[in-house]
Write an enzyme that holds these catalytic residues in place. Sequence first.
Site, PDB file in Angstrom:
ATOM      1  N   CYS A  51     -37.576 -91.722  23.256  1.00 37.41           N
ATOM      2  CA  CYS A  51     -38.544 -92.768  23.566  1.00 37.41           C
ATOM      3  C   CYS A  51     -38.337 -93.231  25.015  1.00 37.41           C
ATOM      4  CB  CYS A  51     -38.337 -93.947  22.624  1.00 37.41           C
ATOM      5  SG  CYS A  51     -39.763 -94.969  22.394  1.00 37.41           S
ATOM      6  N   ARG A 121     -31.224 -80.983  35.087  1.00 34.42           N
ATOM      7  CA  ARG A 121     -31.751 -82.338  35.232  1.00 34.42           C
ATOM      8  C   ARG A 121     -31.156 -82.913  36.515  1.00 34.42           C
ATOM      9  NH1 ARG A 121     -34.594 -84.616  31.362  1.00 34.42           N
ATOM     10  NH2 ARG A 121     -33.661 -83.682  29.523  1.00 34.42           N
TER      11      ARG A 121
END
Lengths: 165, 183
Positions: A51, A121
């Site tokens: 989320c 990342r």
Amino acid sequence: MTDPNGLITPGRPAPGFTLPATPDGREVGPGQFRGRPVVLAFYPADFTPVCGEQMTLYQAAMPELERYGAVLLGISVDSVDTHRAFAQSQGVEFPLLADDEPRGEVARRYGAHTPRGEAARALVVIDPEGTVAWSYLSPMDVNPGVDGILDALERLAADRRVTTG
Amino acid sequence: MTTPLQVTTARLRIPVTETDHARGPADAPVTIVEYGDFQCRFCGAAYPNLHEVLRQRADTVRLVYRHFPIANVHPYAESAAEAAESAGARGRFWEMHDWLYEHQDQLDPVHLSLGVEQLGLPPEDVDAEVGRHAHADRVRRDFVGGIRSGVNGTPTLFVNEVRHEGGYDLAELLAVVDATATA
């Protein structure tokens, strides 16, 4: 000598490139934005589950990046079509670049790649002259947030105030 | 300036002040600061557990709530946050906060308005304030402070200014509160 396999370090010229980008497949790269700071956000894949995950968070934080006149480019080895679906589902409006031909080539040139050939990342902030100002390699499963980017942009803006003074 | 693979413990950069929404004793030894989004289901799942922590550790814990709406994926998150601020301007922030988390599937304008009315707040006035974004600056200020503290999603909790890296079930929350209280 810098580790040839490691993430690009501050002070080095940012390798030039263009890649097909959302929304329309137009070629986009950092060289088109000289005079403004450019943030490259390398990430492993579209549609990761958490989320408020990274690109979604960055869209929400865009007004803060824009305060520094910064351009944000997301980069993964997903295709433009996948990027477009992801961007639509997450309300992402900044360009997502498709580093898919050859797969992960730009990520590799920035040292922002994994052994499997996808993007790591990693965050790279390029100053308005095209030099790397800050870089950060995040653990794969950790969303690095926006604070490091904003701190780097703030330092760039402060440095420019001093030099133009 | 390169910091590869160095995971530093994030800390809260914006201290708690009297302008924050706080619940629990002001002199509590443990303050939990939550960055939350009323439309985020993970925040919704954490909500009853935080409630229970406050109940079971009533003398120990204070909860501070700050807004972190991710509007591009949660279209009602900002209006919900602004409605909570509108209620807050009338001294009713926490009642609205609780209603929002207890009705996460009813955050559209029509149901939100009914909720405001249920709480005995003036729906027309609250609607008007939300409509003209009277409280948007406050919500934005919370969000920006959050990203500067490294908040990267919701919920994010800071326990006495140290970022909580664990989960949000009751046992884990009680454990971190108790460990912090005796630290």
